[in-house]
Design an enzyme around this catalytic site. Structure first.
Site, PDB file in Angstrom:
ATOM      1  N   ARG A  79       0.833  -1.201   0.000  1.00 12.20           N
ATOM      2  CA  ARG A  79       0.000   0.000   0.000  1.00 12.20           C
ATOM      3  C   ARG A  79       0.871   1.256   0.000  1.00 12.20           C
ATOM      4  O   ARG A  79       2.035   1.237   0.407  1.00 12.20           O
ATOM      5  CB  ARG A  79      -0.937   0.048   1.200  1.00 12.20           C
ATOM      6  N   GLU A  85      -1.417  10.599   8.049  1.00 12.56           N
ATOM      7  CA  GLU A  85      -0.279   9.865   8.609  1.00 12.56           C
ATOM      8  C   GLU A  85      -0.272  10.001  10.127  1.00 12.56           C
ATOM      9  O   GLU A  85      -0.479  11.108  10.656  1.00 12.56           O
ATOM     10  CB  GLU A  85       1.008  10.439   8.016  1.00 12.56           C
ATOM     11  N   HIS A  86      -0.047   8.889  10.788  1.00 11.29           N
ATOM     12  CA  HIS A  86      -0.028   8.838  12.257  1.00 11.29           C
ATOM     13  C   HIS A  86      -1.368   9.321  12.836  1.00 11.29           C
ATOM     14  O   HIS A  86      -1.402   9.993  13.855  1.00 11.29           O
ATOM     15  CB  HIS A  86       1.146   9.651  12.819  1.00 11.29           C
ATOM     16  N   GLY A 170      11.002  -3.454   2.799  1.00 11.65           N
ATOM     17  CA  GLY A 170      11.596  -2.497   3.734  1.00 11.65           C
ATOM     18  C   GLY A 170      11.617  -1.065   3.226  1.00 11.65           C
ATOM     19  O   GLY A 170      12.341  -0.231   3.760  1.00 11.65           O
ATOM     20  N   GLY A 172       8.834   0.885   2.976  1.00 15.25           N
ATOM     21  CA  GLY A 172       7.702   1.656   3.484  1.00 15.25           C
ATOM     22  C   GLY A 172       6.435   1.455   2.674  1.00 15.25           C
ATOM     23  O   GLY A 172       5.498   2.241   2.762  1.00 15.25           O
ATOM     24  N   SER A 174       4.682  -1.350   2.948  1.00 19.92           N
ATOM     25  CA  SER A 174       3.954  -2.374   3.702  1.00 19.92           C
ATOM     26  C   SER A 174       4.160  -3.776   3.153  1.00 19.92           C
ATOM     27  O   SER A 174       3.205  -4.551   3.013  1.00 19.92           O
ATOM     28  CB  SER A 174       2.459  -2.039   3.783  1.00 19.92           C
ATOM     29  N   SER A 175       5.407  -4.110   2.893  1.00 23.55           N
ATOM     30  CA  SER A 175       5.687  -5.488   2.464  1.00 23.55           C
ATOM     31  C   SER A 175       5.318  -6.473   3.574  1.00 23.55           C
ATOM     32  O   SER A 175       4.876  -7.588   3.290  1.00 23.55           O
ATOM     33  CB  SER A 175       7.156  -5.643   2.072  1.00 23.55           C
ATOM     34  N   ASP A 216      -2.242  -0.235   7.336  1.00 26.99           N
ATOM     35  CA  ASP A 216      -1.522  -0.990   6.307  1.00 26.99           C
ATOM     36  C   ASP A 216      -2.254  -2.285   5.959  1.00 26.99           C
ATOM     37  O   ASP A 216      -2.450  -2.615   4.781  1.00 26.99           O
ATOM     38  CB  ASP A 216      -0.109  -1.329   6.788  1.00 26.99           C
TER      39      ASP A 216
END
Ligand code: GLA
Length: 409
Positions: A79, A85-86, A170, A172, A174-175, A216
């Site tokens: 995604r 965010e946050h 890795g 960002g 959302s792997s 995510d």
């Protein structure tokens, strides 16, 4: 694996009872805590049409069993978060989209261990069902996410299989959420996308030790082709919002790995909770409420969350009106707030956002995800050239959420 030439009577339960496995999953997942979904359709059925025992040509059950492959193939996308965010951890608004990069998990069901190899990892993930080893202590590290799913779902049956992905690992995107969601489906999870996301959010938390929100996993589970998802993280209402054709969404990797994300994420979450103890839920607070917070740091954290929720609402309105310049400005404002008030940006991310915004055809950009490194998301005109800034970038399209592409037969 069931591979018997001569087996018990066709009326006997199969040695590997997929239905039983999914029942266990359903019971052991947190169904009592789940709210009924409002706007998210159910996941496609995992029962293949015509699946069942082999029949003789006379229409009677065959006396001799054929080998019954129990292969399940499930896939789940990564995604990117457009804005919001946050905000998920305080029940606020987010606007992520599932992307056209996916993790595919293929499992031959059977046995009491889940054994997965990955094209991207030298060592296999081997997780014994019912193991007492905490997922966060499992090795190799990628196996922690597999172990997290096993711990949360408690499947009755394991399997052997393979993981393939084109989600950058890795970066960002959302792997880990894509891996969790695909593993959960391949293990026979049955439930709504919201239930799937909640289970995988728990898996992520036990695997990583990070008290992450639901964004995510929900984006991966509930994505809608051509749309971003407006998610109210309090009610978990999900509203697809169409992305205009004229908009190109580009993810640009800062190359900076998210070193502090684990420790600082938890600290930010705790600060938001402290702010809520002072003025009540941030999701319904106003900027005037925020001004009443005595502590300057908590005040800044809360101001980011409150103004970010407003920016998500404004971004949805801009998308609906096709006001891409307005949308771009909101992204830039969001970045500034993440930098100054929430303090999760880095000099590298700040420079990247500025460099992107100077390029022709770029409407706006900001860091995306937890911060402290990782990626930026940029909005471009569909015919604009993707800026070459000497770092990796991906044009991403809003895509459908997770699904089972091959059900057990
Ligand atoms: C991470 C978490 C999400 C969300 C974002 C920040 O990606 O997993 O739940 O909190 O950071 O918006």
């Amino acid at each position: 694996m069931v591979d018997a030439e001569v087996g018990p009577s066709p009326d006997a339960p199969p040695a590997l009872d997929v239905q039983a496995a999914t029942r266990t999953v359903t019971t052991a997942s947190h169904s009592s805590r789940h709210r009924a979904p409002t706007t998210v359709p159910p996941l496609p059925s995992r029962r293949a049409p015509g699946a069942g025992w082999p029949k003789s040509t006379a229409g009677r059950p065959a006396r001799t069993w054929q080998a019954r492959p129990m292969t399940v193939v499930a896939r789940a996308p990564g995604r990117v978060n457009l804005i919001g965010e946050h905000t998920d951890t305080t029940g606020g608004l987010v606007l992520p989209m599932a992307i056209d990069r996916r993790t595919v998990v293929e499992i031959e069901r059977g046995g009491s261990t889940l054994h997965l190899v990955s094209d991207d990892e030298p060592d296999a993930a081997v997780v014994a069902l019912g193991s007492s080893v905490p997922p966060a202590e499992v090795h190799p590290v990628w196996a922690r996410y597999v172990a997290g799913v096993v711990e949360v779902l408690r499947p009755a049956v394991g399997g052997r299989g393979r993981v393939r992905t084109d989600v950058p690992i890795g970066a960002g995107l959302s792997s880990s959420a894509a891996l969790e969601v695909a593993v959960a489906l391949a293990l026979g999870f049955e439930g709504t996308p919201i239930e799937l996301a909640r289970a995988c959010q728990s898996a992520e938390q036990v695997a990583s030790g990070v008290p992450c929100g639901i964004m995510d996993q929900l984006a991966s589970a509930a994505g809608v082709e051509g749309h971003a998802l407006l998610v109210d993280c309090h009610t978990l209402d999900v509203e697809p919002v169409q992305i205009p054709d004229g908009l190109r969404i580009v993810v640009v990797d800062s190359g900076q790995r998210r070193a502090l994300a684990t420790s600082e994420y938890g600290a930010r979450r705790a600060q938001c909770e402290a702010a809520e103890a002072a003025i009540g839920p941030l999701r319904s607070a106003t900027v005037a409420d925020v001004e009443r917070i005595a502590d300057a740091v908590l005040r800044r954290r809360a101001r980011h969350v409150v103004t970010e929720n407003e920016r998500v609402r404004a971004a949805v309105a801009a998308l609906r009106e096709g006001a891409v310049d307005e949308l771009g400005s909101l992204l830039v404002d969001g970045h500034r707030s993440l930098r100054n008030d929430f303090e999760v940006s880095t000099a590298v991310l700040d420079e990247l956002v500025e460099a992107l915004c100077r390029r022709p055809g770029v409407h706006g950009a900001r860091l995306t995800g937890a911060g402290f490194g990782g990626c930026c998301v940029a909005l471009l005109d569909a015919d604009a050239e993707v800026p070459d800034l000497g770092v990796r970038s991906w044009v991403v399209r809003p895509s459908a959420g997770a699904s089972v592409v091959q059900a057990p037969t």
